[in-house]
Scaffold this active site. Structure first.
Site, PDB file in Angstrom:
ATOM      1  N   ASP A   1       9.075   5.758  -0.968  1.00 30.01           N
ATOM      2  CA  ASP A   1       8.340   4.575  -1.417  1.00 30.01           C
ATOM      3  C   ASP A   1       9.367   3.508  -1.773  1.00 30.01           C
ATOM      4  O   ASP A   1      10.003   3.566  -2.814  1.00 30.01           O
ATOM      5  CB  ASP A   1       7.482   4.951  -2.623  1.00 30.01           C
ATOM      6  CG  ASP A   1       6.715   3.778  -3.213  1.00 30.01           C
ATOM      7  OD1 ASP A   1       6.875   2.646  -2.728  1.00 30.01           O
ATOM      8  OD2 ASP A   1       5.951   4.009  -4.177  1.00 30.01           O
TER       9      ASP A   1
ATOM     10  N   GLU B   1       9.782  -0.514  -2.186  1.00 32.21           N
ATOM     11  CA  GLU B   1       8.967  -1.713  -2.357  1.00 32.21           C
ATOM     12  C   GLU B   1       9.529  -2.559  -3.486  1.00 32.21           C
ATOM     13  O   GLU B   1      10.642  -2.333  -3.947  1.00 32.21           O
ATOM     14  CB  GLU B   1       7.518  -1.322  -2.645  1.00 32.21           C
ATOM     15  CG  GLU B   1       7.379  -0.403  -3.870  1.00 32.21           C
ATOM     16  CD  GLU B   1       5.933  -0.109  -4.227  1.00 32.21           C
ATOM     17  OE1 GLU B   1       5.249  -1.052  -4.681  1.00 32.21           O
ATOM     18  OE2 GLU B   1       5.491   1.052  -4.040  1.00 32.21           O
TER      19      GLU B   1
ATOM     20  N   ASP C   1      -3.536   8.350  -2.963  1.00 35.39           N
ATOM     21  CA  ASP C   1      -2.236   8.623  -3.568  1.00 35.39           C
ATOM     22  C   ASP C   1      -2.368   8.506  -5.074  1.00 35.39           C
ATOM     23  O   ASP C   1      -3.106   7.659  -5.576  1.00 35.39           O
ATOM     24  CB  ASP C   1      -1.155   7.685  -3.032  1.00 35.39           C
ATOM     25  CG  ASP C   1      -1.477   6.218  -3.246  1.00 35.39           C
ATOM     26  OD1 ASP C   1      -1.071   5.659  -4.283  1.00 35.39           O
ATOM     27  OD2 ASP C   1      -2.140   5.609  -2.378  1.00 35.39           O
TER      28      ASP C   1
END
Length: 277
Positions: A165, A167, A76
């Site tokens: 994503d 987090e 990534d």
């Protein structure tokens, strides 16, 4: 504002430093290739990337190198990596890649087209991810921004589903100032809108400790949304609440060429089937 130059990626800029170019001018010249930081070392909005807080919160142990039987290597990338050496990664066994497309509703990766197209150009299956900032706008709004700026999906066999994503907050409170119930609502709004826009369930990228803390160990997404778990270790460890298996695993931030390396939990043929849904 201070900057951290990526001279290792662009050694021709190093000659400017050696030649005594003033610091202010050097910072300007390097600006397309830097990750900015504020005076108190808090990252500037837009500079977040996948796994930014994993090592700091969960620790890191040496990850086993090379491919594992039955799994497929991936990477990534974000603007931090700049121009990526995709042929080198391909020769090293990497067969899929995700590129950061967006963050919040205020940032698009200036390298997105080059990185997204570059991975496809060497034969990789590729996809896009969105770095969520639940404290800046609603989940559905951010899903729309993501889809409108490169995060869509098609069943062409070479496009992976978009990734949420979600987090640790690099800019402040770990849970973005939200209660677990409010965080679950935000995530659901994002995932529902993404599916309505693309016809595909988005992948959820997260770390077990963050998820269980900030969503209150919510179990409601495991049956619909594939899991990409972050754990920098030789074993994936416990999974976030709601999932009994993972689809992808970010296992290190110190792999060859780009740092962030991942494994798809299946063969290349299974990866292709996953892309096609």
């Amino acid at each position: 504002m201070s900057v951290r130059p990526l001279i290792a990626l662009h050694p021709q800029r190093a000659r400017l430093f050696a030649a005594g170019v003033p610091a202010a001018l050097l910072a300007l010249l390097l600006s397309p290739f830097t990750v900015p930081a504020s005076a108190d070392d808090t990252p500037v909005r837009g500079s977040a990337r996948m796994g930014m807080g994993v090592a700091a919160h969960d620790g890191s142990s040496p990850a086993s190198a090379g491919p594992r039987a039955g799994q497929t290597e991936g990477v990534d990338v974000a603007s931090y990596q700049g121009d990526v050496a995709w042929p080198t990664l391909w020769d090293g066994g990497v067969r899929w890649a995700y590129t950061k497309a967006t963050e919040g509703t205020y940032y698009t990766n200036p390298y997105f087209s080059a990185q997204y197209g570059g991975s496809l150009g060497v034969g990789m299956i590729r996809g896009a991810y969105h770095f969520a900032t639940p404290d800046t706008s609603g989940g559905a709004t951010q899903a729309d921004y993501f889809v409108d700026h490169g995060g869509g999906w098609s069943g062409d066999g070479v496009t992976l589903p978009g990734v949420l994503d979600i987090e640790w907050n690099p800019y402040g409170d770990d849970c973005y100032g939200k209660t677990p119930s409010a965080m679950v609502t935000w995530i659901r709004d994002f995932l529902d809108r993404y599916r309505s826009r693309t016809g595909r369930d988005a992948v959820v990228y997260t770390a077990t400790s963050w998820w269980n803390t900030c969503t209150g160990s919510h179990t409601g997404f495991g049956k619909t949304n594939p899991l990409w778990v972050a754990r920098y270790a030789s074993a994936v460890g416990d999974l976030p609440a709601g999932w009994s298996s993972y689809t992808m695993w970010q296992y290190t931030s110190t792999g060859p060429t780009v740092g962030d390396h991942d494994r798809f939990n299946g063969s290349v043929d299974q990866l292709k089937s996953f892309a096609r849904n």
